[in-house]
Scaffold this active site. Structure first.
Site, mmCIF file in Angstrom:
data_model
loop_
_atom_site.group_PDB
_atom_site.id
_atom_site.type_symbol
_atom_site.label_atom_id
_atom_site.label_comp_id
_atom_site.label_asym_id
_atom_site.label_seq_id
_atom_site.Cartn_x
_atom_site.Cartn_y
_atom_site.Cartn_z
ATOM 1 N N LEU A 264 -18.319 -1.941 6.725
ATOM 2 C CA LEU A 264 -17.024 -2.510 7.136
ATOM 3 C C LEU A 264 -16.034 -1.419 7.549
ATOM 4 C CD1 LEU A 264 -15.056 -5.075 7.042
ATOM 5 C CD2 LEU A 264 -14.449 -4.259 4.757
ATOM 6 N N HIS B 35 3.381 -7.293 -5.714
ATOM 7 C CA HIS B 35 2.625 -6.362 -4.863
ATOM 8 C C HIS B 35 1.395 -5.824 -5.619
ATOM 9 C CE1 HIS B 35 5.639 -6.725 -1.858
ATOM 10 N NE2 HIS B 35 6.578 -6.110 -2.544
ATOM 11 N N ASP C 161 1.187 -12.195 3.126
ATOM 12 C CA ASP C 161 2.577 -12.540 2.803
ATOM 13 C C ASP C 161 2.637 -13.370 1.518
ATOM 14 O OD1 ASP C 161 5.272 -12.615 3.116
ATOM 15 O OD2 ASP C 161 5.286 -14.046 4.768
HETATM 16 C C1 FPP Z 1 4.460 -9.188 1.904
HETATM 17 O O1 FPP Z 1 4.870 -9.997 0.828
HETATM 18 C C2 FPP Z 1 3.695 -8.029 1.412
HETATM 19 C C3 FPP Z 1 3.981 -6.722 1.655
HETATM 20 C C4 FPP Z 1 5.135 -6.260 2.455
HETATM 21 C C5 FPP Z 1 3.173 -5.629 1.064
HETATM 22 C C6 FPP Z 1 1.677 -5.877 1.100
HETATM 23 C C7 FPP Z 1 0.990 -4.743 0.472
HETATM 24 C C8 FPP Z 1 -0.028 -4.852 -0.408
HETATM 25 C C9 FPP Z 1 -0.603 -6.147 -0.844
HETATM 26 C C10 FPP Z 1 -0.648 -3.612 -0.928
HETATM 27 C C11 FPP Z 1 -1.858 -3.275 -0.085
HETATM 28 C C12 FPP Z 1 -2.287 -1.892 -0.347
HETATM 29 C C13 FPP Z 1 -3.211 -1.237 0.384
HETATM 30 C C14 FPP Z 1 -3.459 0.199 0.104
HETATM 31 C C15 FPP Z 1 -3.976 -1.884 1.485
HETATM 32 P P1 FPP Z 1 6.424 -10.226 0.603
HETATM 33 O O2 FPP Z 1 6.948 -9.195 -0.323
HETATM 34 O O3 FPP Z 1 7.118 -10.276 1.935
HETATM 35 O O4 FPP Z 1 6.432 -11.626 -0.069
HETATM 36 P P2 FPP Z 1 7.595 -12.710 0.027
HETATM 37 O O5 FPP Z 1 7.588 -13.243 1.432
HETATM 38 O O6 FPP Z 1 7.167 -13.736 -0.971
HETATM 39 O O7 FPP Z 1 8.881 -12.034 -0.339
#
Ligand code: FPP
Length: 255
Positions: A135, A41, A24
């Site tokens: 893994l 992201h 997050d």
């Molecule tokens: C939450 O942060 C994050 C997500 C909903 C997306 C996470 C995805 C990735 C890091 C890409 C991973 C890719 C693969 C293929 C494994 P948020 O947007 O909710 O952050 P915020 O709370 O600050 O708004």
């Protein structure tokens, strides 16, 4: 923990077998830098790479990452589309590298809602890496803990309806065989970055005895030191699984 200490993790039987992470804070990371959320992201993918490399090197058995929840469809349409493209390009770029590093890729969640191209990449990644012995990287995508339990209960109900199972035969072990994590050890360590302290419908059944670790670090900033801090915290805890502290200390029980 220093980088030197971390080398000892490989021979350490007190280390977590399965680490599950809610990644997050990507959006806030970008906003803090006056960048659009999608850039958060993208930076998040770099953190994923670092953590996967670390876990593979330290011989952690399973790493589960919550990449997209069943509730994330509620985000603005442009952000959802961006995330779908990011998953596709990341898989395109990383599948061969995962395979070369003996990593087994596995997706959990209802993938049928994803664009065909993404479903094809997921299938390709899983097929290519299925026999790898290093893994296991579990990516939870369009996943929800309640969804997981519902799909398991539905399969159990179908067995009963077909006369292949009696309701008295339903046990915790039986239900576990129908969860999407069936053949994996339960998570030992759950990490959530970004400061919120909740489980948000991640592996609900599987987290029953998991040690929970919350950090304010935003996911794109989560690095080797951060995961080592989480593992250090895990190792400092006494896991009792319902026993008393004395029983555990006297080694009267084994888990
Ligand atoms: C939450 O942060 C994050 C997500 C909903 C997306 C996470 C995805 C990735 C890091 C890409 C991973 C890719 C693969 C293929 C494994 P948020 O947007 O909710 O952050 P915020 O709370 O600050 O708004």
């Amino acid at each position: 923990m220093s980088a030197d200490d971390s080398n000892s993790l490989e021979s350490d039987n007190n280390k977590p077998r399965h680490i599950a992470i809610i990644m997050d804070g990507n959006g806030r990371w970008a906003q803090k830098r006056f960048m659009p959320r999608p850039m958060g992201h993208q930076a998040g993918v770099k953190a994923v790479r670092k953590v996967v490399e670390y876990c593979a090197k330290q011989e952690i058995e399973v790493l589960s990452l919550f990449a997209f929840s069943s509730e994330n469809w509620r985000r603005p349409q442009e952000e959802v589309s961006m995330l779908m493209s990011l998953f596709i390009t990341t898989l395109q770029r990383e599948i061969d590298k995962l395979h070369r590093n003996d990593i087994r890729l596995r997706f959990i969640g209802d993938r049928t809602a994803f664009p065909d191209k993404l479903q094809a990449k997921i299938a390709e990644g899983e097929a290519k890496t299925k026999d790898n012995k290093g893994l296991t990287l579990v990516v939870a995508a369009n996943y929800g803990g309640r969804w997981d339990m519902c799909q398991a209960f539905r399969k159990v109900a179908e067995k009963i309806a077909a006369g292949e199972l009696e309701s008295q035969e339903i046990t915790e072990e039986l239900i576990e065989r129908y969860l999407s994590t069936a053949d994996l050890p339960e998570p030992d360590l759950f990490i959530r970055t970004g400061g919120e302290q909740r489980v948000s419908n991640f592996l609900l059944w599987q987290l029953a005895y998991t040690e929970l670790y919350f950090t304010p670090t935003l996911w794109p900033d989560f690095d080797q030191d951060s995961i080592e801090d989480a593992i250090k915290s895990f190792k400092s805890r006494q896991r009792r699984f319902g026993h008393t502290g004395e029983q555990v200390l006297n080694k009267a029980v084994t888990f």
